[in-house]
Design a protein around this motif. Structure first.
Motif, PDB file in Angstrom:
ATOM      1  N   PHE A  67       0.823  -1.213   0.000  1.00  0.00           N
ATOM      2  CA  PHE A  67       0.000   0.000   0.000  1.00  0.00           C
ATOM      3  C   PHE A  67       0.856   1.262   0.000  1.00  0.00           C
ATOM      4  CE2 PHE A  67      -2.794  -3.133   2.204  1.00  0.00           C
ATOM      5  CZ  PHE A  67      -3.764  -3.223   1.226  1.00  0.00           C
ATOM      6  N   GLY A  68       2.181   1.102   0.039  1.00  0.00           N
ATOM      7  CA  GLY A  68       3.084   2.245  -0.052  1.00  0.00           C
ATOM      8  C   GLY A  68       3.443   2.885   1.281  1.00  0.00           C
ATOM      9  N   HIS A  69       3.333   2.144   2.366  1.00  0.00           N
ATOM     10  CA  HIS A  69       3.618   2.717   3.679  1.00  0.00           C
ATOM     11  C   HIS A  69       4.895   2.137   4.279  1.00  0.00           C
ATOM     12  CE1 HIS A  69      -0.225   4.667   3.476  1.00  0.00           C
ATOM     13  NE2 HIS A  69      -0.785   3.511   3.189  1.00  0.00           N
ATOM     14  N   ASN A  70       5.442   2.832   5.290  1.00  0.00           N
ATOM     15  CA  ASN A  70       6.624   2.366   6.008  1.00  0.00           C
ATOM     16  C   ASN A  70       6.189   1.363   7.063  1.00  0.00           C
ATOM     17  OD1 ASN A  70       8.280   4.340   4.686  1.00  0.00           O
ATOM     18  ND2 ASN A  70       7.450   5.853   6.085  1.00  0.00           N
ATOM     19  N   GLU A 152      -8.266  -7.494   1.605  1.00  0.00           N
ATOM     20  CA  GLU A 152      -9.272  -6.433   1.696  1.00  0.00           C
ATOM     21  C   GLU A 152      -9.450  -5.950   3.135  1.00  0.00           C
ATOM     22  OE1 GLU A 152     -11.329 -10.412   0.881  1.00  0.00           O
ATOM     23  OE2 GLU A 152      -9.778  -9.267  -0.099  1.00  0.00           O
ATOM     24  N   ASP A 153      -9.218  -6.837   4.117  1.00  0.00           N
ATOM     25  CA  ASP A 153      -9.291  -6.415   5.518  1.00  0.00           C
ATOM     26  C   ASP A 153      -8.114  -5.518   5.876  1.00  0.00           C
ATOM     27  OD1 ASP A 153     -11.640  -7.843   5.819  1.00  0.00           O
ATOM     28  OD2 ASP A 153     -10.623  -9.628   6.589  1.00  0.00           O
ATOM     29  N   LEU A 154      -6.929  -5.843   5.353  1.00  0.00           N
ATOM     30  CA  LEU A 154      -5.773  -4.965   5.562  1.00  0.00           C
ATOM     31  C   LEU A 154      -6.023  -3.603   4.925  1.00  0.00           C
ATOM     32  CD1 LEU A 154      -2.535  -7.085   5.044  1.00  0.00           C
ATOM     33  CD2 LEU A 154      -3.411  -6.073   7.145  1.00  0.00           C
ATOM     34  N   ALA A 155      -6.588  -3.606   3.725  1.00  0.00           N
ATOM     35  CA  ALA A 155      -6.893  -2.341   3.043  1.00  0.00           C
ATOM     36  C   ALA A 155      -7.844  -1.498   3.882  1.00  0.00           C
ATOM     37  CB  ALA A 155      -7.496  -2.613   1.666  1.00  0.00           C
ATOM     38  N   THR A 156      -8.820  -2.142   4.503  1.00  0.00           N
ATOM     39  CA  THR A 156      -9.769  -1.432   5.357  1.00  0.00           C
ATOM     40  C   THR A 156      -9.063  -0.793   6.550  1.00  0.00           C
ATOM     41  OG1 THR A 156     -11.581  -2.892   4.715  1.00  0.00           O
ATOM     42  CG2 THR A 156     -11.835  -1.699   6.800  1.00  0.00           C
ATOM     43  N   THR A 157      -8.135  -1.524   7.160  1.00  0.00           N
ATOM     44  CA  THR A 157      -7.431  -0.957   8.317  1.00  0.00           C
ATOM     45  C   THR A 157      -6.588   0.241   7.903  1.00  0.00           C
ATOM     46  OG1 THR A 157      -5.485  -2.444   8.181  1.00  0.00           O
ATOM     47  CG2 THR A 157      -7.360  -3.186   9.513  1.00  0.00           C
TER      48      THR A 157
END
Length: 164
Positions: A67-70, A152-157
């Motif tokens: 998702f592009g995060h550290n 999809e659950d990770l995306a939601t968080t």
């Protein structure tokens, strides 16, 4: 062992779908800015994964990184304390069942620390027992994920953390 690799392959193939979607959103955001819209791109989050199983922690981190995060992975409470001194996380993904101090107790300590009181707490566990969910809710966890974690659950968080 082959079956385990297959499962991870399927998850990472799913991750590519979300990465492509994320890139499309970024491209649309850039186009809007170039067209006069001053909307800023989504900020890069600092995420902390605490899991005593190194492979599980690193796998979760790799998925979050799509998702592009550290993302930083630590294996216990002491390492988490040291990491928080270096960089306060926007969200902490905590394995609930760990030797010594449980993820629920780590969440409680993070919630009571002024530096990390606003971090979003995400419970990650292999068990969806009601007692774990109740304890997590009482401490202030915002999300409860059961392993294997769905993309999809990770995306939601992540979206929840970005939304504030």
């Amino acid at each position: 062992m082959g079956r385990r690799c297959f499962l991870y392959t399927a998850v990472f193939a799913d991750a590519r779908k979300y990465t492509d979607m994320s890139q499309t959103i970024e491209n649309q955001s850039t186009e809007r800015r170039q067209g006069g819209d001053t909307t800023a791109p989504p900020r890069k989050l600092n995420l902390l994964v605490v899991d005593d199983n190194q492979e599980v922690g690193e796998s979760l981190a790799m998925l979050l990184e799509t998702f592009g995060h550290n993302v930083v992975v630590v294996r216990n409470w002491q390492m988490a304390v040291e990491q928080v001194k270096q960089c306060v996380p926007d969200a902490v993904y905590l394995d609930i069942e760990m030797p010594g101090i449980s993820g629920i107790e780590i969440g409680r300590r993070l919630r009571n620390n002024p530096d990390t009181a606003n971090a979003v707490l995400v419970a990650v566990t292999g068990h969806s027992l009601p007692m774990y969910m109740d304890d997590a809710l009482t401490v202030g966890f915002r999300h409860f994920l059961v392993k294997p974690v769905r993309m999809e659950d990770l995306a939601t968080t992540v979206q929840s953390v970005l939304a504030g």
